[in-house]
Motif scaffolding. Structure first.
Motif, PDB file in Angstrom:
ATOM      1  N   UNK A 130      -4.816  -2.829  -6.812  1.00  0.00           N
ATOM      2  CA  UNK A 130      -4.529  -2.918  -8.248  1.00  0.00           C
ATOM      3  C   UNK A 130      -4.996  -1.676  -9.009  1.00  0.00           C
ATOM      4  N   UNK A 131      -6.010  -0.985  -8.485  1.00  0.00           N
ATOM      5  CA  UNK A 131      -6.509   0.207  -9.202  1.00  0.00           C
ATOM      6  C   UNK A 131      -5.458   1.332  -9.189  1.00  0.00           C
ATOM      7  N   UNK A 132      -4.988   1.792  -7.992  1.00  0.00           N
ATOM      8  CA  UNK A 132      -3.906   2.784  -8.034  1.00  0.00           C
ATOM      9  C   UNK A 132      -2.628   2.251  -8.670  1.00  0.00           C
ATOM     10  N   UNK A 133      -2.304   0.972  -8.452  1.00  0.00           N
ATOM     11  CA  UNK A 133      -1.099   0.398  -9.044  1.00  0.00           C
ATOM     12  C   UNK A 133      -1.191   0.420 -10.579  1.00  0.00           C
ATOM     13  N   UNK A 134      -2.342  -0.014 -11.087  1.00  0.00           N
ATOM     14  CA  UNK A 134      -2.538  -0.050 -12.540  1.00  0.00           C
ATOM     15  C   UNK A 134      -2.457   1.336 -13.145  1.00  0.00           C
ATOM     16  N   UNK A 135      -2.975   2.311 -12.406  1.00  0.00           N
ATOM     17  CA  UNK A 135      -2.937   3.687 -12.892  1.00  0.00           C
ATOM     18  C   UNK A 135      -1.493   4.191 -12.931  1.00  0.00           C
ATOM     19  N   UNK A 136      -0.735   3.819 -11.889  1.00  0.00           N
ATOM     20  CA  UNK A 136       0.679   4.221 -11.842  1.00  0.00           C
ATOM     21  C   UNK A 136       1.442   3.645 -13.032  1.00  0.00           C
ATOM     22  N   UNK A 137       1.211   2.340 -13.301  1.00  0.00           N
ATOM     23  CA  UNK A 137       1.906   1.653 -14.396  1.00  0.00           C
ATOM     24  C   UNK A 137       1.574   2.321 -15.733  1.00  0.00           C
ATOM     25  N   UNK A 138       0.293   2.561 -15.943  1.00  0.00           N
ATOM     26  CA  UNK A 138      -0.149   3.141 -17.206  1.00  0.00           C
ATOM     27  C   UNK A 138       0.478   4.514 -17.430  1.00  0.00           C
ATOM     28  N   UNK A 139       0.460   5.327 -16.377  1.00  0.00           N
ATOM     29  CA  UNK A 139       0.987   6.685 -16.478  1.00  0.00           C
ATOM     30  C   UNK A 139       2.495   6.649 -16.740  1.00  0.00           C
ATOM     31  N   UNK A 140       3.198   5.824 -15.965  1.00  0.00           N
ATOM     32  CA  UNK A 140       4.660   5.736 -16.089  1.00  0.00           C
ATOM     33  C   UNK A 140       5.065   5.241 -17.484  1.00  0.00           C
ATOM     34  N   UNK A 141       4.339   4.217 -17.990  1.00  0.00           N
ATOM     35  CA  UNK A 141       4.659   3.654 -19.306  1.00  0.00           C
ATOM     36  C   UNK A 141       4.410   4.687 -20.408  1.00  0.00           C
ATOM     37  N   UNK A 142       3.314   5.430 -20.295  1.00  0.00           N
ATOM     38  CA  UNK A 142       3.004   6.454 -21.304  1.00  0.00           C
ATOM     39  C   UNK A 142       4.025   7.583 -21.256  1.00  0.00           C
ATOM     40  N   UNK A 185       0.815  -1.212   0.000  1.00  0.00           N
ATOM     41  CA  UNK A 185       0.000   0.000   0.000  1.00  0.00           C
ATOM     42  C   UNK A 185       0.853   1.269   0.000  1.00  0.00           C
ATOM     43  N   UNK A 186       2.084   1.143   0.540  1.00  0.00           N
ATOM     44  CA  UNK A 186       2.952   2.327   0.608  1.00  0.00           C
ATOM     45  C   UNK A 186       3.966   2.363  -0.543  1.00  0.00           C
ATOM     46  N   UNK A 187       3.890   1.354  -1.422  1.00  0.00           N
ATOM     47  CA  UNK A 187       4.927   1.217  -2.453  1.00  0.00           C
ATOM     48  C   UNK A 187       4.962   2.382  -3.430  1.00  0.00           C
ATOM     49  N   UNK A 188       3.808   2.979  -3.696  1.00  0.00           N
ATOM     50  CA  UNK A 188       3.781   4.076  -4.676  1.00  0.00           C
ATOM     51  C   UNK A 188       4.431   5.321  -4.085  1.00  0.00           C
ATOM     52  N   UNK A 189       3.932   5.718  -2.864  1.00  0.00           N
ATOM     53  CA  UNK A 189       4.494   6.939  -2.259  1.00  0.00           C
ATOM     54  C   UNK A 189       5.973   6.777  -1.909  1.00  0.00           C
ATOM     55  N   UNK A 190       6.405   5.519  -1.635  1.00  0.00           N
ATOM     56  CA  UNK A 190       7.817   5.284  -1.314  1.00  0.00           C
ATOM     57  C   UNK A 190       8.693   5.060  -2.550  1.00  0.00           C
TER      58      UNK A 190
END
Ligand code: C2E
Ligand code: CA
Ligand code: CA
Ligand code: CA
Length: 276
Positions: free
Chosen positions: A86-98, A31-36
């Protein structure tokens, strides 16, 4: 559970305890992986089967935790699905890849598509097309350079899938059916789905040169895809002989260790973009 011959009590072994303990630990850490800043993407080249020119790149997520080390997506994607992360994670992946793909294009490299894996929770999200559109606008990536990979098992609700795929198609992005042939194949609906290509699963590719059955399955998928006006990409190509077979059957693209394992953005740029 009474499965153990009339025993009234569920018995927790130390192993089960530590497993559920580990799971809980992972849930919280995740849960903290994105902010960290612990998530990162690796990139695996996709090349034209005939010319071997770079045509795309699949973004594959990794989680680098200070205590757990690099955790495989096979471990934390199912857990994220369970918890909704998975929802915030998926959004992070999509944004980063784009963003990454746009940066490469801005640096002047020949443009290629970036393939992003969608999870089933994301695919059933009400506003998926809006979310994708928002990310394209925010990152400035042209829709034709984004490819979303979805699996057959996500498309059990056929009417909903048709609607979502139509909305995504209308954005101008590309759509591939990942792991094709391993899920619940509904060939009947394939013609009704707005998609661009089939991605043949690695389990078929790995045996094409020593199993005539797998060879026929692969050949049939390629022929069917082309007859339906779809492209075909093979995943998990490791050997020259596998590639030769695929080329002889007119497979369009492939990816796999034969060309490269997934690489950091930096290495991918050095090894594949700088001399393309
Ligand atoms: P996948 O989409 O089928 O991705 C292909 C997997 O096969 C990747 O494993 C890749 O590293 C591996 N691979 C590529 N070429 C070869 C080869 O030639 N031989 C062999 N033996 N393996 C090869 P990875 O990166 O561990 O990813 C595992 C799975 O995790 C992916 O399977 C995908 O389902 C999921 N995944 C990865 N990133 C994401 C993501 O951002 N979002 C979601 N929802 N799922 C993801
Ligand atoms: Ca994939
Ligand atoms: Ca796959
Ligand atoms: Ca696969």
């Amino acid at each position: 559970a009474k499965a153990g011959g009339g025993n009234k009590f569920q018995i927790y072994t130390p192993d089960m305890y530590s497993n559920s303990h580990k799971k809980l630990f992972m849930e919280n850490a995740l849960r903290k992986s994105i902010e960290n800043n612990e998530l990162l993407l690796e990139y695996q080249p996709q090349v034209d089967a005939k010319t071997r020119q770079l045509v795309g790149v699949e973004a594959l997520v990794r989680w680098n935790h200070p205590k757990l080390g690099v955790v495989s997506p096979a471990e934390f994607i199912p857990l994220s699905e369970e918890t909704g992360f998975i929802i915030p994670l998926g959004e992070w992946v999509l944004k980063e890849a784009c963003y990454q793909n746009k940066r490469w294009q801005d640096a002047g490299y020949p443009p290629v598509k970036v393939s992003v894996n969608l999870s089933s929770k994301q695919f059933s999200q009400e506003n998926l097309a809006d979310e994708v559109n928002k990310i394209l606008e925010e990152t400035g990536l042209a829709p034709e350079f984004l490819d979303l990979e979805i699996t057959e098992s996500m498309m059990m609700d056929v009417n909903h899938s048709i609607q979502v795929l139509n909305e995504l198609y209308a954005l101008g992005i590309q759509i591939s059916i990942d792991d094709f042939g391993t899920g619940y194949s509904s060939l009947n609906y394939l013609k009704r789905f707005s998609i661009h290509r089939l991605k043949i699963d690695r389990t078929f590719v790995q045996d094409i040169t020593n199993s005539s059955k797998d060879a026929s399955i692969v050949e049939t998928i390629i022929t069917m895809a082309h007859n339906l006006g779809l492209g075909v990409i093979a995943e998990g190509v490791e050997l020259e002989e596998q590639l030769e077979f695929l080329v002889s059957k007119n497979c369009d693209e492939f990816q796999g260790y034969y060309i490269s394992k997934p690489l950091s953005a930096y290495k991918f740029e050095q090894m594949f973009l700088k001399n393309s």
